[in-house]
Design a protein around this motif. Structure first.
Motif, PDB file in Angstrom:
ATOM      1  N   UNK A 161       0.811  -1.214   0.000  1.00 12.74           N
ATOM      2  CA  UNK A 161       0.000   0.000   0.000  1.00 12.74           C
ATOM      3  C   UNK A 161       0.850   1.272   0.000  1.00 12.74           C
ATOM      4  N   UNK A 162       2.154   1.164   0.135  1.00 14.67           N
ATOM      5  CA  UNK A 162       3.001   2.325   0.425  1.00 14.67           C
ATOM      6  C   UNK A 162       3.242   3.222  -0.784  1.00 14.67           C
ATOM      7  N   UNK A 163       3.299   2.670  -1.964  1.00 15.31           N
ATOM      8  CA  UNK A 163       3.594   3.430  -3.180  1.00 15.31           C
ATOM      9  C   UNK A 163       4.935   4.151  -3.056  1.00 15.31           C
ATOM     10  N   UNK A 164       5.958   3.378  -2.815  1.00 11.04           N
ATOM     11  CA  UNK A 164       7.306   3.908  -2.647  1.00 11.04           C
ATOM     12  C   UNK A 164       8.187   2.835  -2.035  1.00 11.04           C
ATOM     13  N   UNK A 165       9.268   3.240  -1.404  1.00 11.90           N
ATOM     14  CA  UNK A 165      10.184   2.310  -0.751  1.00 11.90           C
ATOM     15  C   UNK A 165      10.102   2.484   0.752  1.00 11.90           C
ATOM     16  N   UNK A 166       9.854   1.395   1.467  1.00 10.25           N
ATOM     17  CA  UNK A 166       9.751   1.436   2.928  1.00 10.25           C
ATOM     18  C   UNK A 166      11.127   1.211   3.536  1.00 10.25           C
ATOM     19  N   UNK A 167      11.528   2.108   4.426  1.00  9.35           N
ATOM     20  CA  UNK A 167      12.795   1.947   5.136  1.00  9.35           C
ATOM     21  C   UNK A 167      12.619   1.154   6.425  1.00  9.35           C
ATOM     22  N   UNK A 168      11.528   1.436   7.157  1.00  8.90           N
ATOM     23  CA  UNK A 168      11.358   0.797   8.461  1.00  8.90           C
ATOM     24  C   UNK A 168       9.888   0.639   8.802  1.00  8.90           C
ATOM     25  N   UNK A 169       9.615  -0.369   9.634  1.00  5.19           N
ATOM     26  CA  UNK A 169       8.275  -0.608  10.163  1.00  5.19           C
ATOM     27  C   UNK A 169       8.398  -0.841  11.663  1.00  5.19           C
ATOM     28  N   UNK A 170       7.535  -0.183  12.415  1.00  3.17           N
ATOM     29  CA  UNK A 170       7.413  -0.454  13.850  1.00  3.17           C
ATOM     30  C   UNK A 170       6.001  -0.972  14.109  1.00  3.17           C
ATOM     31  N   UNK A 270      13.133  -4.227   4.646  1.00  2.00           N
ATOM     32  CA  UNK A 270      12.560  -3.316   5.642  1.00  2.00           C
ATOM     33  C   UNK A 270      13.179  -3.625   7.006  1.00  2.00           C
ATOM     34  N   UNK A 271      13.574  -2.586   7.732  1.00  4.37           N
ATOM     35  CA  UNK A 271      13.994  -2.750   9.120  1.00  4.37           C
ATOM     36  C   UNK A 271      12.741  -2.787   9.989  1.00  4.37           C
ATOM     37  N   UNK A 272      12.789  -3.529  11.100  1.00 13.16           N
ATOM     38  CA  UNK A 272      11.566  -3.709  11.884  1.00 13.16           C
ATOM     39  C   UNK A 272      11.877  -3.792  13.372  1.00 13.16           C
ATOM     40  N   UNK A 273      11.024  -3.160  14.174  1.00 15.52           N
ATOM     41  CA  UNK A 273      11.044  -3.275  15.637  1.00 15.52           C
ATOM     42  C   UNK A 273       9.616  -3.531  16.099  1.00 15.52           C
ATOM     43  N   UNK A 274       9.465  -4.309  17.165  1.00 15.75           N
ATOM     44  CA  UNK A 274       8.142  -4.693  17.645  1.00 15.75           C
ATOM     45  C   UNK A 274       7.947  -4.257  19.096  1.00 15.75           C
ATOM     46  N   UNK A 339       3.553   1.114  11.716  1.00 14.25           N
ATOM     47  CA  UNK A 339       3.953   2.438  11.244  1.00 14.25           C
ATOM     48  C   UNK A 339       5.131   2.285  10.292  1.00 14.25           C
ATOM     49  N   UNK A 340       4.903   2.610   9.027  1.00 15.68           N
ATOM     50  CA  UNK A 340       5.951   2.515   8.019  1.00 15.68           C
ATOM     51  C   UNK A 340       6.492   3.882   7.650  1.00 15.68           C
ATOM     52  N   UNK A 341       7.802   3.964   7.462  1.00 15.27           N
ATOM     53  CA  UNK A 341       8.469   5.207   7.072  1.00 15.27           C
ATOM     54  C   UNK A 341       9.382   4.912   5.891  1.00 15.27           C
ATOM     55  N   UNK A 342       9.375   5.783   4.888  1.00 17.04           N
ATOM     56  CA  UNK A 342      10.225   5.551   3.722  1.00 17.04           C
ATOM     57  C   UNK A 342      10.208   6.708   2.753  1.00 17.04           C
ATOM     58  N   UNK A 343      10.333   6.382   1.470  1.00 14.12           N
ATOM     59  CA  UNK A 343      10.446   7.384   0.424  1.00 14.12           C
ATOM     60  C   UNK A 343       9.311   7.223  -0.588  1.00 14.12           C
ATOM     61  N   UNK A 344       8.920   8.329  -1.213  1.00 10.44           N
ATOM     62  CA  UNK A 344       7.860   8.301  -2.217  1.00 10.44           C
ATOM     63  C   UNK A 344       8.360   7.655  -3.505  1.00 10.44           C
TER      64      UNK A 344
END
Length: 430
Positions: A161-170, A270-274, A339-344
């Motif tokens: 769903x992101x429409x870009x590149x995801x760097x990290x997910x928490x 994707x980097x991930x923390x829980x 929560x995903x963070x990345x680039x468009x």
């Protein structure tokens, strides 16, 4: 996979256990149209479980076949596996009882799914049996329950769903009663889960050696690195609840899927923390105290023996041999916020590589939710994991192998099927 005729599609192994019973119940609906049977080592216990499920469901299960198989009898496991297309393995702790079933399934050319939340078991199975499973055309998928379908497929869903590149997910896990007035108290965890956690933590030092053999090399140093949050913090969403690091297997499972995508599809992982959330600070302090005692005691044999002998005492009443009541299970809702963070997509097109120069600014929040996380949702996810293999193996990686669920089901309709059966995957906001 072996092509000899099989008289069954599915066998639920370990059916007389706590998870097995609820898998049978959910299987009445989700295995409709398939030929299925239940298996275990004790015919009387299997008959008893069938009668319990009959009474609860109102369905006639008298024609359900009973297959006798024992994890200590390799020949009985091979005969069981040879009769069906997939074994749903509910017999844990998998550290002790999982490998013989996996081995029998691969030898028989039969698929295998389970609900393990034990990283050492899952990663060792991948290390030792992945190539054999590929050669046989067999899929072996673990973590197909609440550990770790919401986190792993939730991360896959977020990326789609992101429409870009995801760097990290928490991830932030929340469990709440549907109706506080209806909460019944008592245990919330079955003894089998407690036992798995004890041995998993006691042998956590095995993981580093396993991973060095499993992956061979480290991933490139993708920037920016996702930093750990403070030990205790609050979320800006999820009702502003208190958060602690989540000690379960979610992160290890998600990272195995991300490693698969990197190795096989050259996709930036994707980097991930829980994290797990709590409604009150008093609750958090209690959890910290119990967890500290638990961690200390698992380091010593006498401590492990005491934890196993007196689960109710050392868990402050949260664990029992009987497990939670049906009333308390059905009164529990869960939500996992990712929560995903990345680039468009535009920023992605400007970069010459997957090492971005600009800081990530695009954000996306998704939510995976449902009811009865420990057993109802777990059994639904487990059954759908099995039926997805039977119906959509052509959309799964390679021709077989040992996989985490995100890697196994990323290109199937698994999320859609989960949403038809009690789960909800949704985008909350950018």
């Amino acid at each position: 996979m072996a092509t000899e005729p099989r008289d069954l599609d599915v066998i639920i192994f370990g059916a007389s256990g706590f998870t097995g019973k609820y898998t049978i119940y959910e299987g009445i609906k989700l295995l409709d149209g398939l030929k299925w049977a239940i298996a275990g080592r004790n015919r009387d216990k299997l008959n008893k479980i069938l009668k319990e499920v009959e009474a609860k469901s109102g369905k006639d299960l008298s024609e359900t076949e009973l297959v006798i198989a024992d994890v200590k009898d390799a020949d009985s496991l091979r005969k069981m596996a040879a009769r069906c297309r997939i074994v749903i393995n509910c017999c844990g702790p998998y550290r002790f009882y999982g490998e013989p079933v996996v081995k029998a399934c691969i030898e028989a050319g039969t698929h295998h799914v389970d609900v393990s939340g034990e990283p050492q078991y899952m990663e060792r199975m991948q290390l030792e049996y992945h190539e054999q499973a590929k050669e046989k055309g067999v899929y072996v998928v673990s973590a197909c329950g609440f550990d770790s379908i919401p986190a792993d497929l939730g991360t896959v869903f977020l990326e789609q769903q992101f429409d870009g590149t995801v760097n990290s997910v928490e991830t932030f896990l929340e469990a709440t009663p549907k109706s506080p007035d209806a909460a019944t108290g008592g245990a919330v965890i079955h003894y089998g889960t407690w036992e798995s956690a004890i041995y998993g933590l006691a042998h956590a030092n095995e993981l580093r050696g396993l991973r060095s053999k499993l992956f061979g090399s480290r991933l490139p140093n993708f920037q920016p690195r996702l930093k750990d949050r403070p030990l205790l913090h609050r979320t800006k969403f999820a009702d502003n609840r208190w958060c602690l690091p989540f000690p379960g297997s979610d992160r290890s499972v998600v990272m195995r899927s991300q490693r698969h995508f990197y190795d096989n599809e050259k996709k930036r992982p994707v980097q991930m923390k829980a994290y797990v959330t709590f409604s009150s600070l008093i609750h958090v302090i209690g959890v910290i105290i119990v967890s500290a005692i638990f961690a200390l005691m698992t380091r010593y044999k006498i401590g492990r023996q005491l934890l196993l002998k007196y689960p109710g005492f050392f868990s402050a009443g949260f664990v029992s041999h009987e497990g939670p009541t049906e009333a308390s299970m059905e009164n529990t809702d869960f939500a996992m916020y990712l929560k995903g963070v990345g680039w468009t997509r535009d920023e992605e097109l400007l970069e010459a590589s997957d090492q971005f120069k600009a800081p990530p600014k695009k954000k996306l929040l998704v939510k995976v939710s449902g009811t009865n996380p420990g057993y109802g949702a777990t059994c639904v996810a487990l059954l759908l994991s099995a039926t997805t293999i039977l119906r959509q193996a052509d959309k799964m990686p390679a021709t077989g192998g040992v996989y985490p669920p995100g890697a196994a089901y990323a290109k199937t309709n698994m999320v859609e099927e989960l949403c038809k059966n009690g789960f909800k995957f949704e985008v909350l906001k950018e």
